[in-house]
Design an enzyme around this catalytic site. Sequence first.
Site: not given
Ligand code: IPE
Ligand code: IPE
Ligand code: MG
Length: 255
Positions: A35-36, A40, A52, A146, A210
């Site tokens: 996530d993030g 970023w 991404h 793996l 989660l």
């Molecule tokens: C969870 O992240 C899904 C993935 C990392 C693929 P999200 O960014 O979608 O989750 P929420 O919306 O913050 O809960």
């Molecule tokens: C995780 O990063 C990737 C996916 C959920 C596909 P995010 O796209 O959720 O990034 P943030 O949470 O918006 O920073």
């Molecule tokens: Mg996210």
Amino acid sequence: MFQRLKTKFAKAPEDASQEVLDADNIPQHIAIIMDGNGRWAKNRGLPRIAGHHSGMKTVKRITMEADRLGVKFLTLYAFSTENWKRPKAEVEFLMKLPQEFLSIELSELIEKNVQVRMMGHKEDLPPHTLAAVEEAIRQTAGNTGLVLNFALNYGSRKEMMEAVRRIGQDVREGKLSPDDLNESHFEQYLLSSDMPDPDLLIRTSGELRLSNFMLWQLAYSELWFTNVYWPEFSEAHFNEAIREYQRRARRYGGL
Ligand code: IPE
Ligand code: IPE
Ligand code: MG
């Protein structure tokens, strides 16, 4: 006990990160909520998709590190059943990433004996996305190293609802008696049926939830969170998570 606390707190974080991992206690299955990416990118004045794209490079680095450390299963949450709510252009970009990732990395994954798998609801994926993933699965099916398991269009509630639906069907068709149903039988109906439960769950970006990820399978997993955004998540962070895992006592409700 005192000794343990002393070693845990007496060292500066940079010293602690030098501690070697216990090779006999590497988590067998690590699951990561990557996530993030968006934040970023935003912090750098870049479009979310740049995040991404950068995150894809982290996937490569962490896969190689997991392989090096002898992790057996690495499950990466790449796209949730809820991520379809995002703007169409972002979803389309995300759905092209598996193809791009595999076109660059598949040969090295094969070389490293990595077995690619997918855990998710295939029916809603664009054909080009599914075809790329299925080709990688096919080409690596015989590999014994793996297991790199992409959670793609994965949602835990949908997974469990479908399990229940199929169980109902099997009962109706006389293939299963409700009296025979137990936990290990139920697990056979989940998308993770051929894998052990994760020992360690990592979530990046500071979110402490989660997000519909492996709700059944994470029942006794160790959880580790970091504020680091996924594109910046390094081998050192990964090792830090495993080091913390190795300090924990897993009790499963016992003593
Ligand atoms: C969870 O992240 C899904 C993935 C990392 C693929 P999200 O960014 O979608 O989750 P929420 O919306 O913050 O809960
Ligand atoms: C995780 O990063 C990737 C996916 C959920 C596909 P995010 O796209 O959720 O990034 P943030 O949470 O918006 O920073
Ligand atoms: Mg996210």
